[in-house]
Design an enzyme around this catalytic site. Structure first.
Site, PDB file in Angstrom:
ATOM      1  N   HIS A 180     -11.007 -21.690   7.779  1.00  0.00           N
ATOM      2  CA  HIS A 180     -10.084 -22.195   6.065  1.00  0.00           C
ATOM      3  C   HIS A 180      -9.664 -21.338   6.284  1.00  0.00           C
ATOM      4  O   HIS A 180      -9.478 -20.469   5.530  1.00  0.00           O
ATOM      5  CB  HIS A 180     -11.131 -22.832   5.761  1.00  0.00           C
ATOM      6  CG  HIS A 180     -11.362 -23.543   4.233  1.00  0.00           C
ATOM      7  ND1 HIS A 180     -10.685 -22.925   2.775  1.00  0.00           N
ATOM      8  CD2 HIS A 180     -11.410 -24.685   4.775  1.00  0.00           C
ATOM      9  CE1 HIS A 180     -10.482 -24.210   2.194  1.00  0.00           C
ATOM     10  NE2 HIS A 180     -10.589 -25.959   2.769  1.00  0.00           N
TER      11      HIS A 180
ATOM     12  N   LYS B  55       1.101   0.492   1.846  1.00  0.00           N
ATOM     13  CA  LYS B  55       1.847   0.433   0.560  1.00  0.00           C
ATOM     14  C   LYS B  55       2.768   0.175   0.319  1.00  0.00           C
ATOM     15  O   LYS B  55       2.997   0.316  -0.506  1.00  0.00           O
ATOM     16  CB  LYS B  55       1.790   2.062   0.610  1.00  0.00           C
ATOM     17  CG  LYS B  55       2.420   2.929  -0.104  1.00  0.00           C
ATOM     18  CD  LYS B  55       2.404   4.260   0.346  1.00  0.00           C
ATOM     19  CE  LYS B  55       1.933   5.505   1.105  1.00  0.00           C
ATOM     20  NZ  LYS B  55       2.036   6.539   1.064  1.00  0.00           N
TER      21      LYS B  55
END
Lengths: 408, 408
Positions: free
Chosen positions: B260, B94
């Site tokens: 990656h 949040k």
């Protein structure tokens, strides 16, 4: 040629945006083009990305940092498999790291979309489950229940249910834990739901938070469903859209899924980086099969600008291949005095979702739910809330308005 | 109390940062505190977040938008399960949507870390596999091979291998496809690797791109390994760190994994939102078990500032509970004339990773690899590249320097 189309906003004070667009279209597909032998061009052409449009914005004052172009690139479907990770890595993998560039929009081809069943229930399916077709739905959020035992959790659930809400969602930070494990939580809360229904007449969905290791989520969901769960809450971005897609496509996971936006703020708010809310929380959630989609409302303290909220709403509801609509759930800062604004912005197909606006009601949690229902009814009848609050049986609304006012 | 500690930079022109910090510590754990009855406080205290420090930066000129505080919050481990999704949703779920706030750093507790085996091979394990302990490793990246058949792919692989590189990685946008399916790709490339080794004497790892549906990744990895794969490339952010963690912890997936950074640019570059590169690409990759970690180098056109590169390097190599070190792979824009800079910045424990700097060598791909080895040897001997290039057997280096120069 079947293609998925990405629209970017690329900022650069001096760049030749035509060159930039071409380097994206070539670099993220075949790698190089002009130097290829003609014979190879013929066989590679079907893999080559296409520059579809370039719309340069030259600022009048040439303020540094304000020059940008909206660039639309088509990526041939033949280059990637029919899954969201492959799509995102293609259109915004390396490119996301290439200077100031934001992914604004995404249109997937019919062929790509065909791999996605989308929301299993969708907006109408959720309405059918709770038997409500003529008004916005009302959702109540658990107040923090970290550290609660089953009895305390049940009591809070019951008070919320007594207010006549249609959905109750777990706190997204309530993870699998020894005090309230998912199957026990479901058991006691669904029992409380039945008990409350005898009073209110309202069926309700309890979206229980699905957490734990990725490879165990489906099993965990089925355990919850076996215990009686009739909806799931899922922190989609912490697991990836493909995981949501696999869960929502699983025929044994036959309950609606509410997608929570936790972590989304790391991606959508910057003007220069990341993805627009309508892609991140709108289209990707719908493609991945979210029946309900939570996002920060424009009304409270944790805010998203209204135009971004409306763009998400459009992405969830406008025609999108064969996919069912998802139900928008603007969240945070919602109290009964905001209901007229919500319905003005989203229409009736929206979930009014409140936490503090229910639990913090001066007359208690159950009264909080009733105040919302009174506000929703008033709006449907075209009665101003100030007027409705004067009715003898609308004390809860009057009390809510006294506490929080009416937002214009 | 065992806690995980998050450090944030929160921007606000006027906020009381003490209040802000307290609202984070309470709001993301027990929800409310001061209003709790004393008896409940006693039982809830172990769940309550702690404000550990607040360091306010008041700008001299009070330029709007430049006032911030670095806030350190401790989150009791008892509140969340031992997985990365639960940790991230707790510390930045949040909160990521609550105004301008960036996650700068993250320290996990011994207890939390104990659930993570981390890199199965790590920096030393990768060195052991290729039998190289006294110099940086050299990695070559496939030039775009989208649309290639197996013969063309094999030929490109062989030319790279002939240059004596230690690792070859797939293009991250090469997904499962009918022309070069993973097990076929592995078969022909590993055969080419053996053939090249007869010439060069160098063992090499081929990091084959692991793609497809999340639930099938482990199976896909095992299929590749059965076909002879000795390393994997993985687009971690498109799947989530928990998926990498599960793959790297699987005893049957007994090859190193290269993570990656595709999509990372949606999260790290903004000053005001997202996560710092050292958390996103450093600590989370290492915790999740990446043996090799790719990230944009500071040397080329796709750039990350050098201090961020060094922060990732530190996160991958500095003591971090029981976890093995991960090998840093700064990527993009690398040619032989940059090798001295790489070794100055990263030392010997680094992978020199090149694409265009190998394939674009004036004397061809194999010569490109040799030019890098000549540059690396020269640096290890303390010989300036200009000098080394004059040696009769260093024509490849001379040619590379003529093409790209030496970066100071």
């Amino acid at each position: 040629m079947s293609m998925c189309v990405a629209t970017y906003r690329a900022y650069d004070d001096k760049a030749d945006f035509n060159k930039k667009a071409l380097s994206i279209a070539v670099g993220l597909t075949v790698g190089s083009w002009t130097e290829l032998p003609e014979a190879q061009k013929a066989s590679m052409e079907k893999h080559l990305g296409k520059v579809l449009s370039i719309d340069v914005h030259e600022p009048e004052q040439a303020a540094a940092g304000e020059r940008y172009a909206d660039i639309k690139i088509g990526y041939p479907d033949i280059n990637f498999s029919r899954d969201i990770p492959a799509l995102l890595v293609t259109i915004f993998g390396k490119l996301s790291m290439d200077g100031r560039i934001k992914l604004l929009d995404l249109d997937v081809s019919e062929d790509f979309a065909s791999a996605f069943p989308g929301p299993a229930f969708g907006l109408q399916g959720v309405r059918d489950l709770v038997g409500v077709h003529d008004r916005p739905l009302l959702m109540s959020i658990f107040k923090s229940v970290v550290g609660y035992d089953l009895a305390a959790l049940r009591e809070q659930f019951y008070q919320q249910a007594l207010g006549g809400v249609d959905l109750i969602k777990d706190d997204e930070i309530l993870f699998e834990n020894p005090l309230t494990p998912i199957e026990k939580r479901v058991e006691v809360c669904m029992e409380a739901a039945r008990q409350a229904q005898e009073v209110t007449g309202q069926k309700l969905l309890y979206a229980v938070n699905l957490t734990g290791p990725t490879s165990k989520l489906a099993q965990q969901a089925k355990k919850a469903i076996a215990a009686g769960a009739n909806a799931l809450l899922f922190n989609t971005l912490s697991y990836g859209f493909d995981v949501l897609h696999e869960l929502s496509s699983d025929p044994e996971i036959n309950v609606p899924i509410a997608s929570h936006p936790a972590l989304a703020g790391a991606i959508y708010p910057s003007a220069h980086y990341g993805m627009s809310p309508s892609v991140l929380l709108g289209k990707l959630n719908r493609l991945a099969g979210a029946d309900l989609v939570l996002f920060p409302s424009p009304y409270g303290s944790v805010v998203m600008p209204k135009e971004q909220n409306l763009a998400i709403d459009a992405a969830l509801k406008q025609p999108f291949h064969h996919l069912k609509q998802s139900m928008p759930v603007p969240s945070a800062g919602i109290h009964p005095g905001i209901v007229p604004l919500i319905m003005k912005d989203f229409g009736q197909d929206v979930v009014v979702n409140a936490g503090g606006g229910i639990h913090g009601h001066p007359m208690g949690t159950a009264a909080g739910g009733r105040a919302f229902h009174q506000a929703i009814s008033a709006c449907l009848q075209g009665t101003p809330l100030e007027e409705a609050a004067k009715q003898a049986d609308h004390q809860e609304l009057a009390s809510a308005i006294q506490a929080w006012g009416i937002k214009k």
